[in-house]
Design a protein around this motif. Sequence first.
Motif, PDB file in Angstrom:
ATOM      1  N   ARG A   1      35.353  52.640  55.139  1.00 13.72           N
ATOM      2  CA  ARG A   1      35.236  51.199  55.360  1.00 13.72           C
ATOM      3  C   ARG A   1      33.939  50.865  56.097  1.00 13.72           C
ATOM      4  N   GLN A   2      33.570  51.693  57.067  1.00 10.04           N
ATOM      5  CA  GLN A   2      32.330  51.459  57.801  1.00 10.04           C
ATOM      6  C   GLN A   2      31.118  51.527  56.865  1.00 10.04           C
ATOM      7  N   LYS A   3      31.113  52.505  55.969  1.00  4.83           N
ATOM      8  CA  LYS A   3      30.013  52.645  55.022  1.00  4.83           C
ATOM      9  C   LYS A   3      29.953  51.449  54.071  1.00  4.83           C
ATOM     10  N   LEU A   4      31.129  50.978  53.658  1.00  2.88           N
ATOM     11  CA  LEU A   4      31.180  49.803  52.787  1.00  2.88           C
ATOM     12  C   LEU A   4      30.616  48.571  53.484  1.00  2.88           C
ATOM     13  N   LEU A   5      31.037  48.357  54.726  1.00  2.00           N
ATOM     14  CA  LEU A   5      30.578  47.171  55.458  1.00  2.00           C
ATOM     15  C   LEU A   5      29.071  47.207  55.688  1.00  2.00           C
ATOM     16  N   GLU A   6      28.530  48.381  56.000  1.00  3.62           N
ATOM     17  CA  GLU A   6      27.086  48.511  56.178  1.00  3.62           C
ATOM     18  C   GLU A   6      26.349  48.196  54.881  1.00  3.62           C
ATOM     19  N   THR A   7      26.908  48.660  53.765  1.00  6.94           N
ATOM     20  CA  THR A   7      26.292  48.399  52.469  1.00  6.94           C
ATOM     21  C   THR A   7      26.359  46.917  52.123  1.00  6.94           C
TER      22      THR A   7
ATOM     23  N   TRP B   1      27.330  42.616  42.926  1.00  8.13           N
ATOM     24  CA  TRP B   1      26.713  43.830  43.498  1.00  8.13           C
ATOM     25  C   TRP B   1      27.721  44.583  44.377  1.00  8.13           C
ATOM     26  N   ALA B   2      28.430  43.824  45.200  1.00  5.78           N
ATOM     27  CA  ALA B   2      29.385  44.457  46.123  1.00  5.78           C
ATOM     28  C   ALA B   2      30.491  45.181  45.362  1.00  5.78           C
ATOM     29  N   GLY B   3      30.920  44.604  44.243  1.00  2.00           N
ATOM     30  CA  GLY B   3      31.948  45.267  43.438  1.00  2.00           C
ATOM     31  C   GLY B   3      31.480  46.609  42.912  1.00  2.00           C
ATOM     32  N   ALA B   4      30.238  46.638  42.411  1.00  4.42           N
ATOM     33  CA  ALA B   4      29.683  47.895  41.900  1.00  4.42           C
ATOM     34  C   ALA B   4      29.493  48.897  43.029  1.00  4.42           C
ATOM     35  N   ALA B   5      29.000  48.416  44.159  1.00  3.61           N
ATOM     36  CA  ALA B   5      28.785  49.304  45.307  1.00  3.61           C
ATOM     37  C   ALA B   5      30.097  49.898  45.802  1.00  3.61           C
ATOM     38  N   THR B   6      31.159  49.082  45.802  1.00  2.00           N
ATOM     39  CA  THR B   6      32.462  49.562  46.259  1.00  2.00           C
ATOM     40  C   THR B   6      32.952  50.725  45.396  1.00  2.00           C
ATOM     41  N   LEU B   7      32.842  50.568  44.090  1.00  2.00           N
ATOM     42  CA  LEU B   7      33.263  51.637  43.182  1.00  2.00           C
ATOM     43  C   LEU B   7      32.464  52.910  43.420  1.00  2.00           C
ATOM     44  N   THR B   8      31.149  52.760  43.607  1.00  2.00           N
ATOM     45  CA  THR B   8      30.286  53.918  43.828  1.00  2.00           C
ATOM     46  C   THR B   8      30.656  54.633  45.117  1.00  2.00           C
ATOM     47  N   ILE B   9      30.766  53.885  46.200  1.00  2.00           N
ATOM     48  CA  ILE B   9      30.998  54.483  47.514  1.00  2.00           C
ATOM     49  C   ILE B   9      32.377  55.111  47.602  1.00  2.00           C
TER      50      ILE B   9
END
Length: 290
Positions: free
Chosen positions: A39-45, A128-136
């Motif tokens: 979750r921390q990595k997601l929020l930073e992204t 963008w956030a949706g794609a980043a979430t899947l990646t992370i």
Amino acid sequence: METQKARWEDPFSPEGQREATAKILTGLNYRLFFEGITRQKLLETYQELAKIANENPDDDEMWKRNLRETIQSGKDKELRYWLIGLTTKTAINLDLKTTELPSFFDETMKELMDEYKEETRDTALLLWAGAATLTIRGSQKSKIGKLLEKSIAKSALLIIGLNEDKEDFRLNVKPDQEVSRETDVEVKTPRGWLRMEMALIGKGNSEVIGDKVGRMDRNGVILMDVLPDDSSAHNTAKLRGVKLIPMRNGHPVEELRCHLRDLKVPVQEESISSEEVETRVLSLPLDHFR
């Protein structure tokens, strides 16, 4: 359900791995243990993506040109795909070539500006956030699995009385004429080597367990996260004589000890409580978790 938190700032450190292993071998849902750092990595992204979405606030054309240049430069390989609303894996599956990314971006931005003119940037950020979430989340899942499988298997075998140096068991056995795939663990028995596989697989991917069962010999062991009650893997394992040991909400170390004891493997005779499992794992040298 409250997320379990590691005492260590970095759960991927040897100290963090040791604590995670101790908790998992006493039935903890390991995903909750690592959810905090994910979750921390997601929020930073998300914060970084929000900055990009708000650049050049008074000049949309300059904003789009800068985004296009970021995609063309390819300096950040993940970001360039996020900016077109895709993950790298999805782009590969679409057979989208890197030279096609700028034109794909142009099409995406045109659609956003035509359909969401007043909210173009906000809508782009959500994409963008949706794609980043899947990646992370995918990356974290893979990283956690690879990191923990070896330490879980090794720790479980050590605390029930086996010794790797005496070749009571061996890890990451390469394929040979008898077994076509690498085996996570092999345990020495009076009749040869018993295969043991790790599967930190959740309920949504139970078919992976079924595949593993199909490759196991009789009395082989699969240490897994959890398996739905209606999974066909249960019946398949029973027919093939394969031992399935769920770790979540169970007592995997004691199940493993009893199974190996019945096969005349020289494990500890006395049962081991969950509290003792945690104590023993936490007392193992950190070198085992590097």
